[in-house]
Design an enzyme around this catalytic site. Structure first.
Site, mmCIF file in Angstrom:
data_model
loop_
_atom_site.group_PDB
_atom_site.id
_atom_site.type_symbol
_atom_site.label_atom_id
_atom_site.label_comp_id
_atom_site.label_asym_id
_atom_site.label_seq_id
_atom_site.Cartn_x
_atom_site.Cartn_y
_atom_site.Cartn_z
ATOM 1 N N SER A 89 1.168 -1.488 0.628
ATOM 2 C CA SER A 89 0.329 0.008 -0.210
ATOM 3 C C SER A 89 0.678 0.906 -0.146
ATOM 4 C CB SER A 89 -1.243 0.007 1.537
ATOM 5 O OG SER A 89 -0.512 -0.280 2.829
ATOM 6 N N ASP A 111 -3.063 8.590 7.579
ATOM 7 C CA ASP A 111 -4.425 7.183 8.615
ATOM 8 C C ASP A 111 -3.681 6.367 9.414
ATOM 9 O OD1 ASP A 111 -2.583 5.177 7.328
ATOM 10 O OD2 ASP A 111 -4.400 4.413 5.913
ATOM 11 N N HIS A 134 -0.018 4.963 6.919
ATOM 12 C CA HIS A 134 0.291 5.659 6.114
ATOM 13 C C HIS A 134 1.196 7.005 6.083
ATOM 14 C CE1 HIS A 134 -2.335 2.243 4.678
ATOM 15 N NE2 HIS A 134 -1.189 1.917 3.910
#
Ligand SMILES: *[C@@H]1O[C@H](CO)[C@@H](O)[C@H](O)[C@H]1NC(C)=O
Ligand SMILES: *[C@@H]1O[C@H](CO)[C@@H](O)[C@H](O)[C@H]1NC(C)=O
Length: 350
Positions: free
Chosen positions: A33, A314, A317
Site C-alpha cells: 500500500s 491514517d 500510511h
C-alpha cells in the site's frame, strides 16, 4: 526590449526542459500500500483506499492511493522526469505500457499468506508473474526481442514490500502462526531469503537497476502504538527491534546480489536514516484523518486541515509531505546512510 526571436528561443528551451525525456525509458514498481496506485480497487478486500478522504491533495482526487497525495513511488517517477504517473497494472493500456507499470497492492507481502485476513491481495510472487505478462506485451509491441531485452535493462525497478509480513502476519498471533514458529531473528532470516529469491527472479526477467526499500519503523505508526502501547517511549520498541533485524539482513543481501551479479546494480534505501528527526523537531505520531479500527481513514470523514504538519495520514500510511522527504532523499541521498551503494539519481545514470 527582448528580441522576439531570442524570446522564442528561451521559450523553446524552457519547454524542452519541462517536457524533456525522462532519464530512463521505463520504471516498474513492486510493493504494497505504500506504492499501490489503484490495483486493489476492484479486488475483494477491505484493504483499499478508493474513497475520500484519501486523495484529497492528489490532482485526480481519489485513485486508490493510501495517502492524501502522491506516494513515494509517484514522486520518484517525477524526479526521474516522467510527466505522467506510472499506471497501475490493473488498468494499464498498450499505449503507455512501455513506460512502465505499477504492480503495488495494499496488504500484500513477501509471503503468500500475509494480509489474507483482509481479503484478496497481489503478493510479490504474483506481481512478478504479472511482470512476465507485461514483458510479453511490451515485446509484442516492440516486435524485436533484442531491442526489448536491451530496453528493459535501462529501466529503474523499485521494490517496497515487507511491512505486511509484520503488520498483517507476524504481529497478529491470533490469526497467523509465524510468531509461534519463528523468533524475530529467524523470521527476518526466512523473509529475507524469500525476498532474495524474488529479487533474483526480477533480475532473471531482465532488471538491472533495482532500488530496494528497507522497512520503516512500524513501531512508530499510530496504529501499532494504539495496539501495543509504548511503555512511556515514543514508539513500540520491540517492533522496531524486529524491523531492524530485517533491515540489517536485507542490506546484507543487497550487497550479496551486487557481488553475484556484476552486470546489475542493486541499492538499499534506509528509511530509518531518512525519517530520523532533524535536530530537536519531533512531530507527534498521530494520524491526520479519523481512523477506524482497521487503521484506515473513516470513509468521507474530514481530515486535519494542515496536512503538511502531519507525518501520518491514517494509522499506517505517511502523508504526501513525509513521502516527499523520503522520495527526495532516496533520489539524492544526503549521505551513504540514506542509500547505498547508490542513490536513485546515480542508479539512473549508471
Ligand atoms: C532489433 O534491435 C537491435 C537492437 O536495438 C537492432 O540492432 C536491430 O537492427 C533490430 N532488428 C530489426 C530487424 O529491426
Ligand atoms: C539505517 O540508518 C540508521 C540511522 O542512521 C542506522 O542506525 C542503521 O544501521 C541503518 N540500517 C542499515 C541497514 O544500514
Amino acid at each position: 526590449m527582448v528580441h522576439p526571436l531570442r524570446l522564442l528561443f528561451h521559450v523553446l528551451i524552457f519547454i524542452g526542459l519541462v517536457a524533456g525525456e525522462p532519464q530512463v525509458p521505463c520504471y516498474f514498481i513492486f510493493g504494497d500500500s505504500l506504492v499501490d496506485s489503484g490495483n486493489n480497487n476492484r479486488l475483494d478486500t477491505t484493504a483499499k483506499a478508493n474513497y475520500p478522504p484519501y486523495g484529497i491533495d492528489f490532482p485526480k482526487g481519489v485513485t486508490g492511493r493510501f495517502t492524501n497525495g502522491r506516494t513515494v513511488a509517484d514522486i520518484i517517477g517525477q524526479l526521474l522526469g516522467f510527466v505522467d504517473f506510472i499506471p497501475p497494472y490493473a488498468t494499464v493500456t498498450d499505449q503507455v505500457i512501455n513506460t512502465g507499470v505499477n504492480y503495488g497492492s495494499g496488504s500484500a507481502g513477501i509471503r503468500e499468506e500475509s494480509g489474507s485476513h483482509l481479503g484478496y491481495r497481489i503478493n510479490l510472487d504474483t506481481q512478478l508473474l504479472n511482470h512476465v505478462t507485461t514483458i510479453s506485451r511490451i515485446s509484442a509491441l516492440q516486435n524485436n526481442k533484442t531491442f526489448t531485452a536491451e530496453y528493459l535493462k535501462k529501466c529503474i525497478y523499485l521494490a517496497n514490500i515487507g511491512s505486511n509480513d509484520y503488520i498483517n502476519n507476524y504481529l497478529i498471533p491470533t490469526r497467523y502462526p509465524t510468531s509461534k514458529i519463528y523468533t524475530a531473528d529467524q523470521y527476518a532470516t526466512v523473509l529475507v531469503q524469500q525476498y532474495r529469491q524474488q529479487l533474483t527472479t526480477l533480475y532473471n526477467l531482465g532488471a538491472r537497476k533495482i532500488a530496494i526499500f528497507g522497512l520503516g519503523q512500524i513501531g512508530c505508526t499510530p496504529a501499532e502504538i494504539a495496539n501495543f502501547g509504548t511503555n512511556g517511549k515514543p514508539c513500540v520498541e520491540w517492533i522496531n527491534d524486529a524491523i531492524k533485524l530485517f533491515n540489517d539482513k536485507l542490506k546484507h543481501v543487497v550487497q550479496e546480489l551486487n557481488s553475484d551479479h556484476f552486470n546489475a546494480k542493486f541499492t538499499f534505501i534506509n528509511l530509518t536514516s531518512i525519517s530520523a528527526p532533524q535536530g530537536d523537531v519531533s512531530v507527534p505520531n498521530v494520524p491526520c484523518c479519523q481512523v477506524a479500527n482497521s487503521g484506515q481513514c473513516v470513509p468521507n470523514s474530514s481530515p486535519c486541515l494542515v496536512r503538511a504538519l502531519s507525518v501520518f495520514y491514517d494509522g499506517f500510511h505517511p502523508t504526501e509531505v513525509a513521502n516527499t522527504i523520503v522520495a527526495t532523499r532516496s533520489y539524492i541521498a544526503l549521505s551513504n546512510k540514506d542509500a547505498s551503494p547508490y542513490d536513485i539519481s546515480h542508479l539512473a545514470r549508471l
